[in-house]
Design a protein around this motif. Structure first.
Motif, PDB file in Angstrom:
ATOM      1  N   VAL A  41       0.848  -1.183   0.000  1.00 50.58           N
ATOM      2  CA  VAL A  41       0.000   0.000   0.000  1.00 50.58           C
ATOM      3  C   VAL A  41       0.888   1.239   0.000  1.00 50.58           C
ATOM      4  O   VAL A  41       0.594   2.234  -0.656  1.00 50.58           O
ATOM      5  CB  VAL A  41      -0.921  -0.009   1.251  1.00 50.58           C
ATOM      6  N   VAL A  42       1.982   1.152   0.747  1.00 54.25           N
ATOM      7  CA  VAL A  42       2.940   2.247   0.863  1.00 54.25           C
ATOM      8  C   VAL A  42       4.274   1.653   1.299  1.00 54.25           C
ATOM      9  O   VAL A  42       4.312   0.624   1.975  1.00 54.25           O
ATOM     10  CB  VAL A  42       2.453   3.316   1.875  1.00 54.25           C
TER      11      VAL A  42
ATOM     12  N   VAL B 111       3.985   1.918  -6.579  1.00 57.35           N
ATOM     13  CA  VAL B 111       3.783   2.049  -5.141  1.00 57.35           C
ATOM     14  C   VAL B 111       4.185   3.453  -4.703  1.00 57.35           C
ATOM     15  O   VAL B 111       5.077   4.064  -5.301  1.00 57.35           O
ATOM     16  CB  VAL B 111       4.606   0.975  -4.370  1.00 57.35           C
ATOM     17  N   GLN B 112       3.500   3.946  -3.696  1.00 58.76           N
ATOM     18  CA  GLN B 112       3.827   5.258  -3.131  1.00 58.76           C
ATOM     19  C   GLN B 112       4.935   5.078  -2.095  1.00 58.76           C
ATOM     20  O   GLN B 112       4.836   4.221  -1.209  1.00 58.76           O
ATOM     21  CB  GLN B 112       2.604   5.878  -2.451  1.00 58.76           C
ATOM     22  N   VAL B 113       5.992   5.886  -2.219  1.00 57.21           N
ATOM     23  CA  VAL B 113       7.111   5.855  -1.280  1.00 57.21           C
ATOM     24  C   VAL B 113       7.045   7.120  -0.427  1.00 57.21           C
ATOM     25  O   VAL B 113       6.943   8.230  -0.959  1.00 57.21           O
ATOM     26  CB  VAL B 113       8.464   5.781  -2.020  1.00 57.21           C
TER      27      VAL B 113
ATOM     28  N   ALA C 245      11.251   9.332  -3.051  1.00 60.31           N
ATOM     29  CA  ALA C 245      10.003   9.594  -2.330  1.00 60.31           C
ATOM     30  C   ALA C 245       8.966  10.313  -3.177  1.00 60.31           C
ATOM     31  O   ALA C 245       9.273  11.278  -3.872  1.00 60.31           O
ATOM     32  CB  ALA C 245      10.297  10.411  -1.073  1.00 60.31           C
ATOM     33  N   ASP C 246       7.738   9.831  -3.057  1.00 57.08           N
ATOM     34  CA  ASP C 246       6.587  10.539  -3.607  1.00 57.08           C
ATOM     35  C   ASP C 246       6.095  11.574  -2.600  1.00 57.08           C
ATOM     36  O   ASP C 246       5.472  12.562  -2.990  1.00 57.08           O
ATOM     37  CB  ASP C 246       5.454   9.543  -3.910  1.00 57.08           C
ATOM     38  N   HIS C 247       6.374  11.324  -1.327  1.00 60.93           N
ATOM     39  CA  HIS C 247       5.929  12.215  -0.249  1.00 60.93           C
ATOM     40  C   HIS C 247       7.045  12.322   0.788  1.00 60.93           C
ATOM     41  O   HIS C 247       7.739  11.342   1.059  1.00 60.93           O
ATOM     42  CB  HIS C 247       4.660  11.679   0.429  1.00 60.93           C
ATOM     43  N   HIS C 248       7.161  13.494   1.390  1.00 61.97           N
ATOM     44  CA  HIS C 248       8.186  13.773   2.408  1.00 61.97           C
ATOM     45  C   HIS C 248       7.440  14.230   3.662  1.00 61.97           C
ATOM     46  O   HIS C 248       6.755  15.252   3.631  1.00 61.97           O
ATOM     47  CB  HIS C 248       9.104  14.874   1.878  1.00 61.97           C
TER      48      HIS C 248
ATOM     49  N   GLU D 148      -3.411  11.019   4.657  1.00 62.42           N
ATOM     50  CA  GLU D 148      -3.945  12.130   3.854  1.00 62.42           C
ATOM     51  C   GLU D 148      -3.168  12.268   2.538  1.00 62.42           C
ATOM     52  O   GLU D 148      -3.744  12.409   1.473  1.00 62.42           O
ATOM     53  CB  GLU D 148      -3.863  13.428   4.649  1.00 62.42           C
ATOM     54  N   ARG D 149      -1.848  12.162   2.627  1.00 64.85           N
ATOM     55  CA  ARG D 149      -1.005  12.260   1.415  1.00 64.85           C
ATOM     56  C   ARG D 149      -1.313  11.130   0.443  1.00 64.85           C
ATOM     57  O   ARG D 149      -1.195  11.303  -0.759  1.00 64.85           O
ATOM     58  CB  ARG D 149       0.470  12.211   1.784  1.00 64.85           C
ATOM     59  N   LEU D 150      -1.687   9.975   0.968  1.00 68.65           N
ATOM     60  CA  LEU D 150      -2.002   8.819   0.118  1.00 68.65           C
ATOM     61  C   LEU D 150      -3.451   8.851  -0.381  1.00 68.65           C
ATOM     62  O   LEU D 150      -3.882   7.938  -1.076  1.00 68.65           O
ATOM     63  CB  LEU D 150      -1.756   7.517   0.893  1.00 68.65           C
ATOM     64  N   GLY D 151      -4.174   9.902   0.021  1.00 64.91           N
ATOM     65  CA  GLY D 151      -5.568   9.999  -0.398  1.00 64.91           C
ATOM     66  C   GLY D 151      -6.513   9.151   0.405  1.00 64.91           C
ATOM     67  O   GLY D 151      -7.612   8.835  -0.022  1.00 64.91           O
ATOM     68  N   ALA D 152      -6.053   8.752   1.597  1.00 67.01           N
ATOM     69  CA  ALA D 152      -6.865   7.894   2.462  1.00 67.01           C
ATOM     70  C   ALA D 152      -7.135   8.570   3.800  1.00 67.01           C
ATOM     71  O   ALA D 152      -7.235   7.931   4.821  1.00 67.01           O
ATOM     72  CB  ALA D 152      -6.170   6.551   2.684  1.00 67.01           C
TER      73      ALA D 152
END
Length: 173
Positions: free
Chosen positions: A5-6, A99-101, A147-150, A167-171
């Motif tokens: 998922v992440v 995958v989101q990192v 990274a997709d998000h920091h 929230e960053r993952l849209g969840a």
């Protein structure tokens, strides 16, 4: 959904295992912590592997654990050991995976208070603060590139970090 998922990356003390466990609970999937996977597979601690077999042997085991977790089709939260991303094969696999990192970032002060730079962290045994800073300086560009998000974790509760990551993952919510 298939695969992680992440994927959580970051230095020792960033909260990958703690945040990973809480995210896994939130998403209703297992946590796969590659350090734990290596210890379970070998029946030995990472420190013992480093001392008895050397860092290269550990990195081989770590790489295999990461690649297996990325290849598995089961949803999970995947927490990588701090140095895993420095292996070209691992970095390439993360870049090509769907995958989101998330880079969990932390200052040395917060990291020190969390991990205490104990003997379970073999790369930090000699002059732990200087070693952590040197490792972080070497690894930061790779964490940031992959990274997709920091997300900053210092001075925050795991629940706050989990909420931001979700929230960053849209969840969120």
């Amino acid at each position: 959904m298939s695969g992680p998922v992440v994927v959580l990356v970051g230095p020792p003390g960033a909260g990958k295992s703690t945040v990973g466990a809480a995210l896994a609970d939130r998403f209703g999937v297992p946590l796969v912590d590659t350090d734990t996977e290596v210890e379970t597979t070998t029946g030995r601690s990472i420190s013992d592997i480093f001392v008895e077999d050397g860092e290269a042997a550990f990195r081989d085991l770590e790489r295999a654990a990461v690649l297996q977790a990325l290849a598995d089709q089961r949803p999970c939260v995947l927490a990588l050991g701090g140095g895993a991303v420095m292996q070209d094969e691992v970095a390439a696999a993360l870049e090509s995976a769907d995958v989101q990192v998330v880079f969990l970032d932390v200052t040395i002060g917060d990291a020190a208070s969390r991990v205490g730079f104990d003997t379970s962290r073999p790369l930090l045994l000699v002059n732990p603060r200087a070693s952590w800073t040197r490792l972080m300086n070497a690894r930061r560009p790779t964490y940031e590139r992959l990274a997709d998000h920091h997300v900053q974790t210092g001075g925050r509760t795991p629940a706050d970090v989990v909420a931001e990551v979700a929230e960053r993952l849209g969840a969120g919510g």
